[in-house]
Design a protein around this motif. Structure first.
Motif, PDB file in Angstrom:
ATOM      1  N   GLY A 127     -34.579 -13.360  19.559  1.00 57.35           N
ATOM      2  CA  GLY A 127     -33.656 -13.577  18.459  1.00 57.35           C
ATOM      3  C   GLY A 127     -32.433 -12.695  18.468  1.00 57.35           C
ATOM      4  N   LEU A 128     -32.359 -11.752  19.411  1.00 59.76           N
ATOM      5  CA  LEU A 128     -31.207 -10.848  19.505  1.00 59.76           C
ATOM      6  C   LEU A 128     -30.400 -11.175  20.756  1.00 59.76           C
ATOM      7  N   LEU A 129     -29.096 -11.368  20.591  1.00 57.51           N
ATOM      8  CA  LEU A 129     -28.221 -11.603  21.736  1.00 57.51           C
ATOM      9  C   LEU A 129     -28.187 -10.366  22.630  1.00 57.51           C
ATOM     10  N   THR A 130     -28.080 -10.575  23.946  1.00 60.26           N
ATOM     11  CA  THR A 130     -27.930  -9.448  24.867  1.00 60.26           C
ATOM     12  C   THR A 130     -26.544  -8.834  24.725  1.00 60.26           C
ATOM     13  N   VAL A 131     -25.523  -9.675  24.663  1.00 62.32           N
ATOM     14  CA  VAL A 131     -24.139  -9.212  24.486  1.00 62.32           C
ATOM     15  C   VAL A 131     -23.552  -9.921  23.267  1.00 62.32           C
ATOM     16  N   PRO A 132     -22.489  -9.385  22.672  1.00 58.86           N
ATOM     17  CA  PRO A 132     -21.931 -10.010  21.462  1.00 58.86           C
ATOM     18  C   PRO A 132     -21.455 -11.429  21.706  1.00 58.86           C
ATOM     19  N   GLY A 133     -21.639 -12.290  20.704  1.00 55.48           N
ATOM     20  CA  GLY A 133     -21.088 -13.633  20.756  1.00 55.48           C
ATOM     21  C   GLY A 133     -19.618 -13.616  20.380  1.00 55.48           C
ATOM     22  N   LYS A 134     -18.955 -14.764  20.490  1.00 56.63           N
ATOM     23  CA  LYS A 134     -17.527 -14.846  20.203  1.00 56.63           C
ATOM     24  C   LYS A 134     -17.228 -14.731  18.713  1.00 56.63           C
ATOM     25  N   ALA A 135     -18.077 -15.298  17.894  1.00 57.11           N
ATOM     26  CA  ALA A 135     -17.847 -15.271  16.446  1.00 57.11           C
ATOM     27  C   ALA A 135     -18.191 -13.906  15.859  1.00 57.11           C
ATOM     28  N   LEU A 136     -17.495 -13.532  14.803  1.00 59.17           N
ATOM     29  CA  LEU A 136     -17.702 -12.241  14.165  1.00 59.17           C
ATOM     30  C   LEU A 136     -19.152 -12.065  13.716  1.00 59.17           C
ATOM     31  N   GLU A 137     -19.749 -13.139  13.211  1.00 56.30           N
ATOM     32  CA  GLU A 137     -21.126 -13.049  12.711  1.00 56.30           C
ATOM     33  C   GLU A 137     -22.155 -12.934  13.835  1.00 56.30           C
ATOM     34  N   HIS A 138     -21.698 -13.045  15.085  1.00 56.65           N
ATOM     35  CA  HIS A 138     -22.605 -12.935  16.239  1.00 56.65           C
ATOM     36  C   HIS A 138     -22.357 -11.663  17.039  1.00 56.65           C
ATOM     37  N   LYS A 139     -21.731 -10.673  16.430  1.00 54.28           N
ATOM     38  CA  LYS A 139     -21.435  -9.427  17.136  1.00 54.28           C
ATOM     39  C   LYS A 139     -22.678  -8.575  17.348  1.00 54.28           C
ATOM     40  N   ASP A 140     -23.616  -8.642  16.415  1.00 54.01           N
ATOM     41  CA  ASP A 140     -24.842  -7.851  16.571  1.00 54.01           C
ATOM     42  C   ASP A 140     -25.534  -8.256  17.866  1.00 54.01           C
ATOM     43  N   SER A 141     -25.828  -7.280  18.701  1.00 53.00           N
ATOM     44  CA  SER A 141     -26.401  -7.566  20.021  1.00 53.00           C
ATOM     45  C   SER A 141     -27.076  -6.314  20.549  1.00 53.00           C
ATOM     46  N   LEU A 142     -27.880  -6.480  21.578  1.00 54.10           N
ATOM     47  CA  LEU A 142     -28.520  -5.326  22.211  1.00 54.10           C
ATOM     48  C   LEU A 142     -27.458  -4.364  22.740  1.00 54.10           C
ATOM     49  N   GLN A 143     -26.430  -4.890  23.371  1.00 54.49           N
ATOM     50  CA  GLN A 143     -25.376  -4.045  23.922  1.00 54.49           C
ATOM     51  C   GLN A 143     -24.724  -3.187  22.843  1.00 54.49           C
ATOM     52  N   LEU A 144     -24.345  -3.807  21.746  1.00 54.53           N
ATOM     53  CA  LEU A 144     -23.678  -3.087  20.665  1.00 54.53           C
ATOM     54  C   LEU A 144     -24.586  -2.028  20.067  1.00 54.53           C
ATOM     55  N   ARG A 145     -25.846  -2.371  19.843  1.00 54.28           N
ATOM     56  CA  ARG A 145     -26.784  -1.421  19.253  1.00 54.28           C
ATOM     57  C   ARG A 145     -26.973  -0.204  20.156  1.00 54.28           C
ATOM     58  N   VAL A 146     -27.181  -0.456  21.447  1.00 50.16           N
ATOM     59  CA  VAL A 146     -27.430   0.648  22.369  1.00 50.16           C
ATOM     60  C   VAL A 146     -26.189   1.524  22.528  1.00 50.16           C
ATOM     61  N   GLN A 147     -25.013   0.913  22.559  1.00 48.52           N
ATOM     62  CA  GLN A 147     -23.790   1.689  22.771  1.00 48.52           C
ATOM     63  C   GLN A 147     -23.467   2.604  21.589  1.00 48.52           C
ATOM     64  N   ARG A 148     -24.037   2.350  20.440  1.00 53.47           N
ATOM     65  CA  ARG A 148     -23.838   3.255  19.307  1.00 53.47           C
ATOM     66  C   ARG A 148     -24.551   4.590  19.537  1.00 53.47           C
ATOM     67  N   ALA A 149     -25.601   4.573  20.334  1.00 58.78           N
ATOM     68  CA  ALA A 149     -26.317   5.807  20.672  1.00 58.78           C
ATOM     69  C   ALA A 149     -25.980   6.299  22.074  1.00 58.78           C
ATOM     70  N   PHE A 150     -25.680   5.347  22.975  1.00 59.29           N
ATOM     71  CA  PHE A 150     -25.357   5.664  24.365  1.00 59.29           C
ATOM     72  C   PHE A 150     -24.041   4.965  24.711  1.00 59.29           C
ATOM     73  N   PRO A 151     -22.895   5.592  24.402  1.00 62.52           N
ATOM     74  CA  PRO A 151     -21.592   4.912  24.522  1.00 62.52           C
ATOM     75  C   PRO A 151     -21.265   4.403  25.922  1.00 62.52           C
ATOM     76  N   THR A 152     -21.855   4.997  26.960  1.00 55.64           N
ATOM     77  CA  THR A 152     -21.532   4.578  28.330  1.00 55.64           C
ATOM     78  C   THR A 152     -22.441   3.462  28.838  1.00 55.64           C
ATOM     79  N   ALA A 153     -23.406   3.024  28.037  1.00 56.17           N
ATOM     80  CA  ALA A 153     -24.375   2.021  28.496  1.00 56.17           C
ATOM     81  C   ALA A 153     -23.704   0.671  28.747  1.00 56.17           C
ATOM     82  N   THR A 154     -24.073   0.033  29.851  1.00 52.20           N
ATOM     83  CA  THR A 154     -23.549  -1.290  30.184  1.00 52.20           C
ATOM     84  C   THR A 154     -24.694  -2.222  30.571  1.00 52.20           C
ATOM     85  N   ILE A 155     -24.503  -3.487  30.251  1.00 51.86           N
ATOM     86  CA  ILE A 155     -25.496  -4.512  30.568  1.00 51.86           C
ATOM     87  C   ILE A 155     -25.416  -4.866  32.053  1.00 51.86           C
ATOM     88  N   VAL A 156     -26.541  -4.839  32.742  1.00 49.66           N
ATOM     89  CA  VAL A 156     -26.590  -5.182  34.166  1.00 49.66           C
ATOM     90  C   VAL A 156     -26.988  -6.642  34.359  1.00 49.66           C
TER      91      VAL A 156
END
Length: 234
Positions: free
Chosen positions: A31-60
């Motif tokens: 139910g969680l997107l890996t990366v943010p969607g295009k729409a504002l309401e779809h910004k919540d994602s694994l990438q965004l959540r992790v980067q708040r704690a680990f700013p250099t983290a990137t999706i492989v």
């Protein structure tokens, strides 16, 4: 197909399976997107959540929104490049567990069917023998009854929606699949019954072999009742 009522769980915010200076391995919830969607309401994602704690983290690599399980993120650009290359050269190994509709008559098999985007119905994919890209999946039946089967799926290639379309192509759609399941298979589960259970790759810095395993968050429902899933390949 639009994302309807996107409201991924916020607990746990993210689930770390392994962490060092170069990589993170996480258990992504369904139910969680890996990366943010295009729409504002779809910004919540694994990438965004992790980067708040680990700013250099990137999706492989990615998992479908509805798929749960293991995913690796890099914490520096060199690690990202090396792991990406390993995925590209098929030097990684992944296996999934799925509940599928109907009883698989054989114990194991392979599905070698080329896939391409079904453009008018995107993001759906489809089999296309003329224009499709090569896609290969090995499967092994773990348990079954007359209504459903529990399978281990090992993708050799990494095409979009590969496991979902391949199982559909042999008449056994994954339960709870909003994109590909027929009504009976869709109503059999409240989420896509597909989980990335194991992940193996070499560490990008030390080249040490690494192997991870993540418990399956759903159970196989047979005529004898619920069965806990503990599949280590035995």
């Amino acid at each position: 197909m639009a994302i309807l009522n996107y409201a991924p769980s916020r607990y746990p915010y993210f689930d770390i399976v392994y962490q060092d200076e170069n990589i993170l391995v996480l258990n992504k919830p369904s139910g969680l997107l890996t990366v943010p969607g295009k729409a504002l309401e779809h910004k919540d994602s694994l990438q965004l959540r992790v980067q708040r704690a680990f700013p250099t983290a990137t999706i492989v690599h990615r998992l479908d929104m509805a798929t749960s399980g293991l995913i690796v993120l890099a914490l520096d650009m060199d690690s990202h490049r090396r792991i990406s290359k390993a995925f590209e050269l098929r030097q990684t190994a992944k296996s999934y567990v799925a509940r599928v509709f109907g009883k698989l008559s054989e114990e194991q098999g392979s599905i070698d069917l080329p896939l391409i985007c079904d453009w008018p119905n995107r993001p759906k994919q489809m089999v296309d023998h003329e224009r499709g890209k090569k896609a290969l999946t090995h499967w092994k039946r773990l348990a079954c009854d007359d209504q459903e089967s529990l399978v281990e799926l090992t993708p050799v290639t990494g095409r979009s929606h590969q496991l979902r379309v391949h199982m559909l192509s042999i008449g056994h759609p994954i339960l709870g699949d909003r994109l590909y399941a027929h009504e009976q298979a869709l109503q059999a589960a409240n989420r896509l019954q597909l989980h990335a259970k194991t992940l193996k790759f070499n560490h990008p810095l030390s080249d040490e072999p690494m192997a991870f395993e993540c418990p399956v968050p759903f159970s196989f429902k047979s005529s004898r009742g619920l069965t806990d899933i503990d599949h280590s390949g035995n």
